[in-house]
Design a protein around this motif. Structure first.
Motif, PDB file in Angstrom:
ATOM      1  N   VAL A  25     103.308  36.258 -42.110  1.00 37.75           N
ATOM      2  CA  VAL A  25     103.251  36.743 -40.731  1.00 37.75           C
ATOM      3  C   VAL A  25     104.663  37.040 -40.233  1.00 37.75           C
ATOM      4  O   VAL A  25     105.495  36.137 -40.144  1.00 37.75           O
ATOM      5  N   LEU A  26     104.917  38.294 -39.900  1.00 39.47           N
ATOM      6  CA  LEU A  26     106.207  38.679 -39.325  1.00 39.47           C
ATOM      7  C   LEU A  26     106.212  38.278 -37.856  1.00 39.47           C
ATOM      8  O   LEU A  26     105.308  38.634 -37.104  1.00 39.47           O
ATOM      9  N   VAL A  27     107.237  37.511 -37.450  1.00 46.46           N
ATOM     10  CA  VAL A  27     107.293  37.022 -36.073  1.00 46.46           C
ATOM     11  C   VAL A  27     108.494  37.585 -35.310  1.00 46.46           C
ATOM     12  O   VAL A  27     108.958  36.991 -34.350  1.00 46.46           O
ATOM     13  N   ASP A  28     108.990  38.738 -35.736  1.00 46.71           N
ATOM     14  CA  ASP A  28     110.049  39.456 -35.023  1.00 46.71           C
ATOM     15  C   ASP A  28     109.425  40.615 -34.257  1.00 46.71           C
ATOM     16  O   ASP A  28     108.471  41.235 -34.724  1.00 46.71           O
ATOM     17  N   ARG A  29     109.969  40.939 -33.111  1.00 49.37           N
ATOM     18  CA  ARG A  29     109.458  42.043 -32.285  1.00 49.37           C
ATOM     19  C   ARG A  29     109.708  43.390 -32.957  1.00 49.37           C
ATOM     20  O   ARG A  29     108.884  44.295 -32.877  1.00 49.37           O
ATOM     21  N   VAL A  42     104.068  41.871 -45.824  1.00 54.05           N
ATOM     22  CA  VAL A  42     103.638  41.289 -44.549  1.00 54.05           C
ATOM     23  C   VAL A  42     102.140  41.516 -44.377  1.00 54.05           C
ATOM     24  O   VAL A  42     101.658  42.638 -44.508  1.00 54.05           O
ATOM     25  N   ASP A  43     101.413  40.433 -44.102  1.00 58.81           N
ATOM     26  CA  ASP A  43      99.965  40.528 -43.881  1.00 58.81           C
ATOM     27  C   ASP A  43      99.619  40.733 -42.409  1.00 58.81           C
ATOM     28  O   ASP A  43      98.618  41.372 -42.091  1.00 58.81           O
ATOM     29  N   GLU A  44     100.421  40.147 -41.523  1.00 56.99           N
ATOM     30  CA  GLU A  44     100.147  40.193 -40.092  1.00 56.99           C
ATOM     31  C   GLU A  44     101.457  40.430 -39.341  1.00 56.99           C
ATOM     32  O   GLU A  44     102.515  39.980 -39.784  1.00 56.99           O
ATOM     33  N   TRP A  45     101.350  41.076 -38.181  1.00 57.41           N
ATOM     34  CA  TRP A  45     102.513  41.290 -37.309  1.00 57.41           C
ATOM     35  C   TRP A  45     102.045  41.171 -35.860  1.00 57.41           C
ATOM     36  O   TRP A  45     101.938  42.160 -35.138  1.00 57.41           O
ATOM     37  N   PRO A  46     101.757  39.943 -35.407  1.00 53.94           N
ATOM     38  CA  PRO A  46     101.235  39.741 -34.054  1.00 53.94           C
ATOM     39  C   PRO A  46     102.352  39.741 -33.010  1.00 53.94           C
ATOM     40  O   PRO A  46     102.984  38.726 -32.745  1.00 53.94           O
ATOM     41  N   LEU A  91      94.388  30.299 -39.194  1.00 53.41           N
ATOM     42  CA  LEU A  91      94.889  30.760 -40.491  1.00 53.41           C
ATOM     43  C   LEU A  91      95.648  29.642 -41.204  1.00 53.41           C
ATOM     44  O   LEU A  91      95.491  29.438 -42.408  1.00 53.41           O
ATOM     45  N   ALA A  92      96.463  28.896 -40.463  1.00 53.33           N
ATOM     46  CA  ALA A  92      97.235  27.802 -41.058  1.00 53.33           C
ATOM     47  C   ALA A  92      96.319  26.689 -41.549  1.00 53.33           C
ATOM     48  O   ALA A  92      96.590  26.072 -42.585  1.00 53.33           O
ATOM     49  N   THR A  98     103.018  31.546 -43.764  1.00 52.07           N
ATOM     50  CA  THR A  98     104.466  31.722 -43.823  1.00 52.07           C
ATOM     51  C   THR A  98     104.908  32.618 -42.689  1.00 52.07           C
ATOM     52  O   THR A  98     104.460  33.755 -42.576  1.00 52.07           O
ATOM     53  N   LEU A  99     105.789  32.073 -41.840  1.00 46.58           N
ATOM     54  CA  LEU A  99     106.352  32.835 -40.728  1.00 46.58           C
ATOM     55  C   LEU A  99     107.630  33.492 -41.217  1.00 46.58           C
ATOM     56  O   LEU A  99     108.531  32.814 -41.733  1.00 46.58           O
ATOM     57  N   LEU A 100     107.697  34.797 -41.069  1.00 51.65           N
ATOM     58  CA  LEU A 100     108.814  35.591 -41.574  1.00 51.65           C
ATOM     59  C   LEU A 100     109.674  36.116 -40.438  1.00 51.65           C
ATOM     60  O   LEU A 100     109.146  36.568 -39.416  1.00 51.65           O
TER      61      LEU A 100
END
Length: 120
Positions: A25-29, A42-46, A91-92, A98-100
């Protein structure tokens, strides 16, 4: 017996580790500079759980880490972010998460704050 969630912090520039990463999971804007989407894995980009552009700009202009955390937690209390946090917790609970981030030290960044909130 409830299983403790496995939440990892990694740099998005590091090669994916299929054996350990689980959902990435990408956690950058913003999308990381110079990184092809296909290579990132990257699987998710919330974006609802990423620090706002205003908060990022404030911090990079000299804001304190303590106040950043307070402001970021306030953003994460907004309804859209709360819903996304609940989904990420699910999900966790189902497997590694994994937070990216593109930051040099994810353990000292907003990703660590997010991981802590997801673990609660």
């Amino acid at each position: 017996m409830t299983r403790e969630p496995v939440i990892r912090l990694r740099r998005v520039y590091d090669a994916p580790d299929p054996a350990a990463d689980g959902v990435r999971v990408l956690v950058d804007r913003l999308w990381p500079r110079g990184l092809a989407k296909a290579a990132a894995g990257v699987d998710e980009w919330p974006k609802a759980v990423t620090p706002s552009s205003e908060l990022r700009k404030w911090f990079h202009a000299g804001g304190s880490a303590r106040e950043f955390r307070e402001r970021y937690e306030a953003e994460l209390a907004e309804p859209e972010a709360v819903a996304e946090l609940a989904r990420l917790r699910s999900l966790a609970a189902a497997g590694p998460l994994t937070l990216l981030s593109a930051v040099k030290d994810p353990a000292s960044s907003h990703a660590a704050v997010l991981a802590e909130l997801l673990s609660d």
